[in-house]
Scaffold this motif. Structure first.
Motif, short mmCIF file in Angstrom:
data_model
loop_
_atom_site.label_atom_id
_atom_site.label_comp_id
_atom_site.label_asym_id
_atom_site.label_seq_id
_atom_site.Cartn_x
_atom_site.Cartn_y
_atom_site.Cartn_z
N PHE A 128 0.84 -1.21 0.00
CA PHE A 128 0.00 0.00 0.00
C PHE A 128 0.87 1.26 0.00
O PHE A 128 1.85 1.35 0.76
N ALA A 129 0.49 2.23 -0.83
CA ALA A 129 1.21 3.51 -0.88
C ALA A 129 0.61 4.47 0.15
O ALA A 129 -0.41 5.09 -0.10
N SER A 130 1.26 4.56 1.29
CA SER A 130 0.83 5.51 2.31
C SER A 130 1.65 6.80 2.16
O SER A 130 2.37 6.97 1.17
N THR A 131 1.54 7.69 3.11
CA THR A 131 2.17 9.00 2.94
C THR A 131 2.70 9.59 4.24
O THR A 131 2.13 9.35 5.31
N ARG A 132 3.72 10.40 4.14
CA ARG A 132 4.26 11.11 5.29
C ARG A 132 3.25 12.10 5.86
O ARG A 132 3.38 12.55 6.99
N TYR A 140 9.59 16.31 15.95
CA TYR A 140 11.05 16.24 15.90
C TYR A 140 11.46 15.77 14.51
O TYR A 140 10.64 15.21 13.76
N LEU A 141 12.72 16.03 14.19
CA LEU A 141 13.27 15.64 12.88
C LEU A 141 14.58 14.86 13.09
O LEU A 141 15.32 15.19 14.02
N PRO A 142 14.91 13.92 12.26
CA PRO A 142 14.03 13.35 11.24
C PRO A 142 12.90 12.53 11.89
O PRO A 142 13.04 12.07 13.02
N VAL A 143 11.81 12.37 11.14
CA VAL A 143 10.63 11.68 11.66
C VAL A 143 10.79 10.17 11.45
O VAL A 143 10.99 9.72 10.32
N ASP A 144 10.73 9.43 12.55
CA ASP A 144 10.78 7.96 12.41
C ASP A 144 9.36 7.40 12.54
O ASP A 144 8.41 8.14 12.78
N GLU A 145 9.24 6.09 12.40
CA GLU A 145 7.91 5.48 12.38
C GLU A 145 7.23 5.52 13.75
O GLU A 145 6.03 5.25 13.85
N LYS A 146 7.98 5.83 14.79
CA LYS A 146 7.36 5.89 16.13
C LYS A 146 6.71 7.25 16.39
O LYS A 146 6.03 7.43 17.40
N HIS A 147 6.93 8.20 15.51
CA HIS A 147 6.35 9.53 15.67
C HIS A 147 4.82 9.43 15.72
O HIS A 147 4.22 8.64 15.00
N LEU A 148 4.22 10.26 16.57
CA LEU A 148 2.76 10.33 16.67
C LEU A 148 2.14 10.60 15.30
O LEU A 148 2.69 11.38 14.52
N LEU A 180 4.11 1.61 2.68
CA LEU A 180 5.26 2.51 2.57
C LEU A 180 4.76 3.95 2.73
O LEU A 180 3.86 4.38 2.00
N ARG A 181 5.32 4.65 3.70
CA ARG A 181 4.96 6.05 3.91
C ARG A 181 5.87 6.91 3.04
O ARG A 181 7.01 7.21 3.43
N ALA A 247 4.67 -0.58 8.62
CA ALA A 247 4.71 0.61 7.76
C ALA A 247 6.12 1.18 7.83
O ALA A 247 6.70 1.29 8.91
N PHE A 248 6.66 1.52 6.67
CA PHE A 248 8.04 2.02 6.59
C PHE A 248 8.08 3.41 5.97
O PHE A 248 7.44 3.64 4.95
N ASN A 249 8.89 4.27 6.56
CA ASN A 249 9.17 5.57 5.92
C ASN A 249 10.10 5.38 4.74
O ASN A 249 11.03 4.57 4.80
N LEU A 250 9.86 6.20 3.73
CA LEU A 250 10.83 6.30 2.64
C LEU A 250 11.36 7.73 2.65
O LEU A 250 10.57 8.66 2.77
N GLY A 251 12.64 7.86 2.54
CA GLY A 251 13.21 9.22 2.53
C GLY A 251 13.96 9.44 1.24
O GLY A 251 13.68 8.80 0.22
N GLY A 252 14.90 10.33 1.29
CA GLY A 252 15.70 10.62 0.10
C GLY A 252 17.15 10.69 0.49
O GLY A 252 17.52 10.42 1.63
N GLU A 253 17.93 11.10 -0.46
CA GLU A 253 19.37 11.17 -0.24
C GLU A 253 19.72 12.27 0.77
O GLU A 253 20.60 12.10 1.59
N GLN A 254 18.99 13.39 0.74
CA GLN A 254 19.32 14.52 1.60
C GLN A 254 18.06 15.37 1.82
O GLN A 254 17.16 15.36 1.00
#
Ligand SMILES: NC(=O)c1ccc[n+]([C@@H]2O[C@H](COP(=O)([O-])OP(=O)(O)OC[C@H]3O[C@@H](n4cnc5c(N)ncnc54)[C@H](O)[C@@H]3O)[C@@H](O)[C@H]2O)c1
Length: 329
Positions: A128-132, A140-148, A180-181, A247-254
């Motif tokens: 499933f395509a979820s979203t940030r 807080y940053l960076p946002v991990d999957e435990k974030h509210l 995937l978020r 559910a997993f976060n996807l990020g980028g290079e920077q």
């Protein structure tokens, strides 16, 4: 990427398959030897576009139907090995102006798709395509999957529910599902007609037309994933059972400030101009401010990592729209 051998000869259904991410995934799946069916409603305001599959149109089956149609979905899901569930209403502003359509597509239809899986194909693997967006304004940053999870718009609430139905059906009924978020995905085949899908779309369009684009604010920090890197993650999530029920976060290079992204786009895209202006009030109310993902979990569990640097991805994107803009207006 290790997952690629999992799809040869497999039956794969992609909802939202004529959209930006779905059609790019379809190209890869065809290359990997899968039997692909793309389901898409082609609602004009969304990102679906038949030109997105021009090169593979003879190698996939296309079914123009709506995921809200339970009868179609019940039929289509049968016999499939994989379901990439990517159909969605993606505009945050549209979700505020027409909350019920967003509810029907991003929430109710997700539940009925999962019900079809449960009744007619319980062995299918679902991604499933979820979203940030479901995190809202980060604490807080960076946002991990435990974030509210605290969405700031209707779209975020419905996508959150859609994601959790997938997790629930995994946990209760063993319908193997992984979410995937996604953060800001970009690349060839994204909607550039307007800013409905992403503000980068309208930037790229204006750049290709030789017109200045607008940067609102400019200080916001964001991360970006090139579309082929998103496809890698979708395939890894499908091929492995290690992500089931997660559910997993996807990020980028920077992470990059939007004003710096604009500079990079102009440089990588071969020239252009932009102006910085203040954020419009109606957008500000639902803006999440700075965001970038902690994506260590998907790197660790599924072995994903982004392969395309931002500058290279932006150059490829700009070149694509210089060549094909007329098909996207
Ligand atoms: N692109 C991103 O940056 C991003 C970020 C976070 C989440 N996502 C999620 O990824 C998924 C794919 O997004 P995308 O960027 O490819 O957008 P997109 O608009 O290009 O693709 C979505 C596709 O779904 C189709 N669709 C919409 N409603 C439908 C319905 N009721 N029935 C059948 N088809 C329907 C659209 O026609 C479109 O082709 C979406 O669910 C979106 O929420 C994308």
């Amino acid at each position: 990427m290790g997952a690629e051998s999992s799809f040869s000869g497999k039956r794969v259904l992609v909802t939202g398959g004529l959209g930006f991410l779905g059609s790019t995934l379809a190209h890869r799946l065809v290359r990997l030897g899968a039997e692909v069916i793309l389901v898409d409603s082609l609602i004009p305001e969304y990102g679906g576009n038949l030109f997105n599959i021009e090169e593979i149109k003879d190698k996939v089956r296309v079914n123009i139907s709506d995921v809200r149609d339970e009868h179609s979905m019940k039929y289509l899901i049968q016999g499939q090995d994989f379901l990439f569930n990517l159909a969605g209403q993606t505009s945050h502003m549209d979700s505020m102006q027409d909350p019920y359509t967003d509810l029907e597509i991003n929430c109710r239809a997700q539940l009925s798709i999962l019900e079809s899986c449960r009744k007619y194909n319980p062995s299918v693997k679902v991604v499933f395509a979820s979203t940030r967006q479901i995190y809202g304004k980060p604490d807080y940053l960076p946002v991990d999957e435990k974030h509210l999870l605290r969405p700031v718009d209707v779209n975020g609430i419905n996508k959150m529910a859609g994601e959790w139905y997938h997790i629930l059906y995994n946990n209760v009924y063993n319908i193997r599902s992984c979410a995937l978020r996604l953060t800001n995905a970009y690349g060839p085949r994204m909607r550039v007609k307007d800013a409905r899908q992403t503000f980068l779309g309208i930037w790229v369009r204006l750049l290709a037309e030789g017109k200045p684009f607008e940067v609102w604010g400019g200080e916001q920090l964001r991360d970006f994933t090139y579309v082929e890197d998103v496809v890698d993650a979708l395939l890894l999530a499908a091929a492995s059972d290690d992500g089931n029920g997660r559910a997993f976060n996807l990020g980028g290079e920077q992470a990059v400030r939007l004003k710096d992204l604009a500079v990079l786009l102009v440089e990588a895209g071969g020239g252009g101009e932009f102006r910085i202006r203040s954020f419009p009030e109606d957008r500000k109310r639902i803006d999440v401010g700075d965001y970038y993902a902690d994506d260590r979990l998907i790197r660790k569990v599924l072995g994903w990592e982004p392969r395309v640097p931002l500058r290279e991805g932006l150059a490829k994107t700009a070149a694509y729209y210089r060549a094909h803009l007329k098909h996207y207006l």
